[in-house]
Design a protein around this motif. Structure first.
Motif, mmCIF file in Angstrom:
data_model
loop_
_atom_site.group_PDB
_atom_site.id
_atom_site.type_symbol
_atom_site.label_atom_id
_atom_site.label_comp_id
_atom_site.label_asym_id
_atom_site.label_seq_id
_atom_site.Cartn_x
_atom_site.Cartn_y
_atom_site.Cartn_z
ATOM 1 N N GLN A 18 0.764 -1.044 0.017
ATOM 2 C CA GLN A 18 -0.086 0.024 0.046
ATOM 3 C C GLN A 18 1.004 1.140 -0.115
ATOM 4 O O GLN A 18 0.239 2.116 -0.660
ATOM 5 N N ILE A 19 2.097 1.270 0.652
ATOM 6 C CA ILE A 19 3.007 2.335 0.766
ATOM 7 C C ILE A 19 3.333 2.583 -0.687
ATOM 8 O O ILE A 19 3.650 3.650 -1.254
ATOM 9 N N TYR A 20 3.796 1.483 -1.346
ATOM 10 C CA TYR A 20 4.334 1.400 -2.553
ATOM 11 C C TYR A 20 3.661 2.011 -3.786
ATOM 12 O O TYR A 20 3.925 2.795 -4.449
ATOM 13 N N LEU A 21 2.135 1.614 -3.468
ATOM 14 C CA LEU A 21 1.184 2.069 -4.378
ATOM 15 C C LEU A 21 0.842 3.834 -4.257
ATOM 16 O O LEU A 21 0.710 4.463 -5.074
ATOM 17 N N GLU A 22 0.824 4.069 -2.949
ATOM 18 C CA GLU A 22 0.809 5.578 -2.365
ATOM 19 C C GLU A 22 1.992 6.481 -3.203
ATOM 20 O O GLU A 22 1.831 7.435 -3.517
ATOM 21 N N PHE A 23 3.250 5.770 -3.048
ATOM 22 C CA PHE A 23 4.435 6.539 -3.578
ATOM 23 C C PHE A 23 4.189 6.498 -5.011
ATOM 24 O O PHE A 23 4.440 7.515 -5.794
ATOM 25 N N LEU A 24 3.882 5.499 -5.755
ATOM 26 C CA LEU A 24 3.936 5.336 -7.263
ATOM 27 C C LEU A 24 2.777 6.388 -7.860
ATOM 28 O O LEU A 24 2.811 6.681 -8.947
ATOM 29 N N ARG A 25 1.886 6.850 -6.888
ATOM 30 C CA ARG A 25 0.744 7.593 -7.429
ATOM 31 C C ARG A 25 1.538 8.836 -7.768
ATOM 32 O O ARG A 25 0.804 9.858 -8.496
ATOM 33 N N PHE A 26 2.631 9.317 -6.974
ATOM 34 C CA PHE A 26 2.973 10.643 -7.237
ATOM 35 C C PHE A 26 3.933 10.837 -8.630
ATOM 36 O O PHE A 26 4.159 11.763 -8.877
ATOM 37 N N VAL A 27 4.447 9.857 -9.048
ATOM 38 C CA VAL A 27 5.232 9.654 -9.949
ATOM 39 C C VAL A 27 4.904 10.254 -11.154
ATOM 40 O O VAL A 27 5.541 11.143 -11.740
ATOM 41 N N PRO A 28 3.798 9.817 -11.859
ATOM 42 C CA PRO A 28 3.238 10.311 -13.115
ATOM 43 C C PRO A 28 3.271 11.658 -13.038
ATOM 44 O O PRO A 28 3.371 12.559 -13.911
ATOM 45 N N SER A 29 2.440 12.417 -11.917
ATOM 46 C CA SER A 29 2.228 13.924 -11.886
ATOM 47 C C SER A 29 3.269 14.467 -11.670
ATOM 48 O O SER A 29 3.513 15.633 -12.266
ATOM 49 N N THR A 30 4.535 14.030 -10.985
ATOM 50 C CA THR A 30 5.604 14.786 -10.713
ATOM 51 C C THR A 30 6.283 14.923 -12.117
ATOM 52 O O THR A 30 6.713 15.891 -12.473
ATOM 53 N N LEU A 31 6.356 13.957 -12.877
ATOM 54 C CA LEU A 31 6.944 13.801 -14.360
ATOM 55 C C LEU A 31 6.172 14.783 -15.167
ATOM 56 O O LEU A 31 6.814 15.544 -15.817
ATOM 57 N N CYS A 32 5.062 14.820 -14.910
ATOM 58 C CA CYS A 32 4.152 15.767 -15.880
ATOM 59 C C CYS A 32 4.300 17.358 -15.579
ATOM 60 O O CYS A 32 4.417 18.086 -16.585
ATOM 61 N N HIS A 89 -5.714 14.622 -11.525
ATOM 62 C CA HIS A 89 -5.517 13.065 -11.459
ATOM 63 C C HIS A 89 -4.800 12.741 -9.989
ATOM 64 O O HIS A 89 -5.053 11.981 -9.253
ATOM 65 N N LEU A 90 -3.927 13.841 -9.640
ATOM 66 C CA LEU A 90 -3.354 13.526 -8.463
ATOM 67 C C LEU A 90 -4.141 13.768 -7.231
ATOM 68 O O LEU A 90 -4.125 13.034 -6.309
ATOM 69 N N VAL A 91 -5.013 14.933 -7.510
ATOM 70 C CA VAL A 91 -5.996 15.305 -6.235
ATOM 71 C C VAL A 91 -7.275 14.318 -6.182
ATOM 72 O O VAL A 91 -7.628 13.798 -5.219
ATOM 73 N N VAL A 92 -7.728 14.053 -7.250
ATOM 74 C CA VAL A 92 -8.925 13.069 -7.248
ATOM 75 C C VAL A 92 -8.748 11.719 -7.638
ATOM 76 O O VAL A 92 -9.409 10.750 -6.976
ATOM 77 N N MET A 93 -7.770 11.293 -8.395
ATOM 78 C CA MET A 93 -7.236 10.009 -8.765
ATOM 79 C C MET A 93 -8.607 9.162 -9.307
ATOM 80 O O MET A 93 -8.952 8.318 -8.248
#
Length: 110
Positions: free
Chosen positions: A3-17, A57-61
Motif C-alpha cells: 500500500q505504501i508502494y502504491l501511494e508513492f507510485l501515485r506521485f510519479v506520473p504527476s511529478t513527471l508531468c 489526477h493527483l488530487v482526485v485519482m
C-alpha cells in the motif's frame, strides 16, 4: 508495504508531468516569436491542459469501478466528492477540443 508502494507510485506520473511540461513551457517562452509564430499559443494550451490534468489526477485519482452491470467513476484520493470526479472528467475531456483546434489550425494555415 504494498500500500505504501502504491501511494508513492501515485506521485510519479504527476511529478513527471509537472517537470516535463514546465520545461516545455520554459522552452516556448524562451524561443523567439518568429520561430514558433502563433503556433506557440496552441502549444501553451496543450501544456496548461496537461498540467491541469496531472494535477486533477493527483488530487482526485479517478478509478473506474464496476457496480452490478455498470461502470461508475469514483475518486480515490484527497478530494472524493462527485463534483470532484465530474470536474476531473471535464478537464480530461478538454484534450479533444484542443486537438481538434490544432488540426483545424493546420488545415487553415497550411
Amino acid at each position: 508495504l504494498f500500500q505504501i508502494y502504491l501511494e508513492f507510485l501515485r506521485f510519479v506520473p504527476s511529478t513527471l508531468c509537472f517537470i516535463l511540461n514546465g520545461m516545455l513551457a520554459r522552452m516556448i517562452f524562451k524561443k523567439k516569436n518568429k520561430d514558433l509564430g502563433t503556433y506557440r499559443y496552441a502549444l501553451l494550451t496543450f501544456v496548461i491542459s496537461d498540467i491541469l490534468n496531472g494535477f486533477m489526477h493527483l488530487v482526485v485519482m479517478p478509478i473506474a469501478e464496476t457496480y452490478k452491470n455498470a461502470f461508475v467513476q469514483g475518486g480515490h484520493s484527497w478530494w472524493r466528492t462527485r463534483t470532484a470526479v465530474c470536474f476531473c472528467l471535464g478537464i480530461f475531456s478538454l484534450t479533444f477540443p484542443i486537438l481538434l483546434f490544432n488540426f483545424l489550425y493546420r488545415l487553415v494555415a497550411v
